[in-house]
Write a protein that holds these residues in place. Structure first.
Motif, short mmCIF file in Angstrom:
data_model
loop_
_atom_site.label_atom_id
_atom_site.label_comp_id
_atom_site.label_asym_id
_atom_site.label_seq_id
_atom_site.Cartn_x
_atom_site.Cartn_y
_atom_site.Cartn_z
N ALA A 44 0.74 -1.07 -0.10
CA ALA A 44 0.09 -0.09 0.04
C ALA A 44 0.85 1.27 -0.07
CB ALA A 44 -0.96 -0.01 1.11
N GLY A 45 2.02 1.29 0.66
CA GLY A 45 2.92 2.18 0.51
C GLY A 45 3.82 2.51 -0.71
N MET A 46 3.39 1.71 -1.65
CA MET A 46 4.35 2.10 -3.00
C MET A 46 3.87 3.38 -3.45
SD MET A 46 4.12 -1.65 -4.85
CE MET A 46 5.03 -1.11 -6.38
N ALA A 47 4.98 3.96 -4.22
CA ALA A 47 4.95 5.23 -4.78
C ALA A 47 3.90 5.18 -5.95
CB ALA A 47 6.34 5.64 -5.52
N ARG A 51 -1.67 -3.06 -9.35
CA ARG A 51 -2.99 -4.08 -9.07
C ARG A 51 -2.42 -5.10 -8.17
NH1 ARG A 51 -6.33 -6.30 -14.28
NH2 ARG A 51 -7.60 -7.77 -12.95
N VAL A 52 -3.16 -5.41 -7.11
CA VAL A 52 -2.81 -6.17 -6.06
C VAL A 52 -3.51 -7.61 -6.14
CG1 VAL A 52 -2.39 -6.70 -3.63
CG2 VAL A 52 -2.50 -4.42 -4.47
N ILE A 53 -2.82 -8.53 -6.25
CA ILE A 53 -3.46 -9.85 -6.36
C ILE A 53 -2.68 -10.94 -5.01
CG2 ILE A 53 -3.55 -12.32 -7.58
CD1 ILE A 53 -2.42 -9.58 -9.55
N VAL A 54 -3.60 -11.44 -4.24
CA VAL A 54 -3.28 -12.06 -3.10
C VAL A 54 -3.47 -13.63 -3.31
CG1 VAL A 54 -3.04 -12.34 -0.46
CG2 VAL A 54 -3.53 -10.16 -1.80
N VAL A 55 -2.46 -14.45 -3.32
CA VAL A 55 -2.87 -15.89 -3.15
C VAL A 55 -2.66 -16.68 -1.99
CG1 VAL A 55 -2.27 -17.85 -4.48
CG2 VAL A 55 -1.54 -15.77 -5.24
N VAL A 56 -3.97 -17.14 -1.45
CA VAL A 56 -3.97 -17.76 -0.16
C VAL A 56 -4.68 -19.24 -0.17
CG1 VAL A 56 -4.25 -15.51 0.87
CG2 VAL A 56 -6.26 -16.74 0.23
N PRO A 57 -4.57 -19.79 1.05
CA PRO A 57 -5.18 -20.99 1.10
C PRO A 57 -6.83 -20.94 0.58
CG PRO A 57 -4.02 -20.99 3.11
CD PRO A 57 -4.09 -19.58 2.08
N ARG A 66 -11.61 -9.41 2.75
CA ARG A 66 -11.94 -8.30 3.83
C ARG A 66 -10.65 -7.51 4.10
NH1 ARG A 66 -15.46 -12.17 5.46
NH2 ARG A 66 -14.09 -12.94 6.94
N VAL A 67 -9.53 -8.22 4.32
CA VAL A 67 -8.30 -7.68 4.84
C VAL A 67 -7.83 -6.67 3.76
CG1 VAL A 67 -5.76 -8.21 5.39
CG2 VAL A 67 -7.68 -9.44 6.49
N VAL A 68 -7.68 -7.18 2.45
CA VAL A 68 -7.17 -6.35 1.48
C VAL A 68 -7.96 -5.22 1.25
CG1 VAL A 68 -6.88 -6.48 -1.13
CG2 VAL A 68 -6.31 -8.49 -0.06
N GLU A 69 -9.37 -5.32 1.36
CA GLU A 69 -10.12 -4.07 1.10
C GLU A 69 -10.19 -3.07 2.44
OE1 GLU A 69 -14.04 -5.58 0.95
OE2 GLU A 69 -13.99 -6.15 -0.95
N ARG A 70 -9.58 -3.56 3.53
CA ARG A 70 -9.31 -2.59 4.68
C ARG A 70 -7.87 -1.97 4.50
NH1 ARG A 70 -9.83 -6.36 8.54
NH2 ARG A 70 -7.70 -6.43 8.99
N VAL A 71 -6.89 -2.71 4.02
CA VAL A 71 -5.79 -2.44 4.09
C VAL A 71 -5.44 -1.45 2.87
CG1 VAL A 71 -3.33 -2.77 4.28
CG2 VAL A 71 -4.63 -4.28 5.52
N ILE A 72 -5.69 -1.84 1.82
CA ILE A 72 -5.14 -1.22 0.32
C ILE A 72 -6.55 -0.60 -0.28
CG2 ILE A 72 -4.60 -1.84 -1.80
CD1 ILE A 72 -2.81 -4.20 -0.75
N SER A 279 -4.49 11.28 4.80
CA SER A 279 -3.23 11.30 4.21
C SER A 279 -1.90 10.77 4.73
CB SER A 279 -2.77 12.87 4.03
OG SER A 279 -1.64 12.83 3.29
N ALA A 280 -1.73 10.84 6.07
CA ALA A 280 -0.91 9.76 6.74
C ALA A 280 -0.78 8.53 6.51
CB ALA A 280 -0.83 10.33 8.20
N ALA A 281 -2.02 8.02 6.64
CA ALA A 281 -2.34 6.47 6.56
C ALA A 281 -2.61 5.91 5.40
CB ALA A 281 -3.62 6.10 7.42
N GLY A 282 -2.65 6.92 4.34
CA GLY A 282 -2.77 6.53 2.92
C GLY A 282 -4.18 5.94 2.40
N LEU A 283 -5.07 6.59 3.40
CA LEU A 283 -6.52 5.95 3.13
C LEU A 283 -7.36 7.00 2.35
CD1 LEU A 283 -7.16 4.62 6.84
CD2 LEU A 283 -6.60 3.42 4.78
N GLY A 284 -6.73 7.83 1.65
CA GLY A 284 -7.53 8.76 0.63
C GLY A 284 -7.53 10.13 1.10
#
Length: 382
Positions: A44-47, A51-57, A66-72, A279-284
């Motif tokens: 999330a902190g990248m300049a 596009r983010v893809i997360v591969v999980v069990p 839900r985690v992706v939507e909350r963090v990114i 702004s500090a948290a990168g949330l818009g």
């Protein structure tokens, strides 16, 4: 600088048997969040937002979404395969029209955002793969099957490689399609396909959490080296034509003062703080999160916005450290209620807030008494 379409595949489908935590490694707690959440905060902190893809069990997909939507805010989640290579192959199906793909192991949870940027920039500049690496500090011996020393390896020729590993999308897709063996990193498949891969400077924080000792090391680092960010926010409101409207400033009502125009209560102190924290948290920013088209916030007081932004930050793994606000305007006379205002806003945010006031010596919008402005600076920590 040319902007490239980036995709980041975060591989988090491992079982974590060696960690011995009784859960898939990426979902093991680390410093109040999961290992995966820490890895996603780095993305999330990248300049340049990728596009983010997360591969999980497979049984963790809904939870991870839900985690992706909350963090990114946005991203895709897909079930992984029985091996790391199979999991990366699954993620590659979702990269869309990306030019550059970075593959990152979630187990390298403390990897700084700057390392992602460094790898992406190296790929963009060279048109070939780039892998972060750090020098090998130990003396390395080549041994026989029985354990006897055969030779000493020149460590100047060695690098311990890390992730994220970055590649032109076409090269990576073709290499995976042609793969005839299982390998432990993506650079090996690219090399098998005949493409060069360069080492870029890695980072000691990008170590892999594999064992319980690694997890304790990461916990200790988080306790001693908190990640902090600074954000700045501003807000300006004109005095309303309708003098019946009350003035709300720093979450306090100011009887006898002319109110400020706005979709909500027009509190520039509260609104500038919200903008600085987002702004500090990168949330818009306040406009996108609390848009004027949203009827829920019509006439809402600043305390509503501050309580909600505090909730958002805490859910994203941030806490407010402190906030400083400069109020600019001829009226009201702020000094008499300065301590009350600071106490009220501090209680809402659960952190120290200092508010000072100044005029502009009769200059400009505020100097002419047409409205009030505020500038806020916020420090947040993860």
């Amino acid at each position: 600088m040319t902007t490239h379409r980036l995709a980041v595949i975060v591989v988090a489908a491992g079982s974590g048997v060696r960690l011995g935590a009784g859960a898939p490694k990426a979902f093991v707690p680390l410093g109040g969040s999961s290992i995966l959440e820490h890895a996603l905060h780095a993305v999330a902190g990248m300049a340049q937002p990728p596009r983010v893809i997360v591969v999980v069990p497979a049984d963790r997909c809904a939870e991870t979404q839900r985690v992706v939507e909350r963090v990114i805010g946005t991203g895709e989640v897909i079930a992984g395969g029985p091996t790391r290579q199979a999991s990366v192959a699954a993620g590659l199906r979702l990269i869309g029209d990306a030019d550059i793909v970075l593959v990152h192991d979630a187990a390298r949870a403390l990897t700084p955002s700057a390392l992602f940027d460094r790898v992406a920039d190296a790929v963009a500049a060279s048109g070939n793969g780039a892998v972060p690496g750090v020098p090998v500090a130990d003396t390395i011996k080549r041994t026989s099957a029985g354990g006897a020393i055969v030779a000493t390896v020149d460590r100047a020729e060695l690098s311990a490689v890390q992730t994220p590993q970055g590649f032109p999308a076409g090269q990576l897709l073709a290499a995976y399609a042609a793969a005839e063996r299982e390998v432990t990193d993506d650079a090996q498949l690219i090399a098998d396909a005949g493409h060069p891969v360069a080492i870029v400077e890695g980072d000691p924080l990008a170590f892999k959490i594999t064992t319980a000792w690694d997890l304790r090391r990461a916990e200790d680092l988080l306790r001693t080296t908190a990640l902090t960010r600074i954000g700045v926010g501003t807000d300006t409101h004109a005095f309303a034509e309708n003098t019946v409207e009350p003035l709300w400033l720093a979450c306090l009502e100011w009887p006898g003062e002319r109110g400020l125009a706005g979709h909500s209560d027009g509190d520039p102190v509260a609104h500038a703080i919200v903008d600085a924290l987002l702004s500090a948290a990168g949330l818009g920013d306040i406009g996108t999160v609390f848009g004027t088209s949203d009827p829920r916030f019509a006439g809402a007081h600043g305390s509503v916005f501050l309580a909600e932004v505090r909730r958002m930050l805490e859910h994203a793994g941030w806490r407010v450290e402190n906030v400083s606000v400069q109020l600019i305007g001829n009226r009201p006379r702020f000094s008499a209620r300065k301590e009350e205002a600071e106490r009220t806003v501090s209680e809402l945010l659960g952190a120290p807030v200092s508010i000072s006031a100044t005029t502009t010596d009769g200059l400009g919008f505020t100097g002419r008494g047409e409205g009030v402005a505020a500038i806020a600076t916020a420090l947040v920590a993860r």
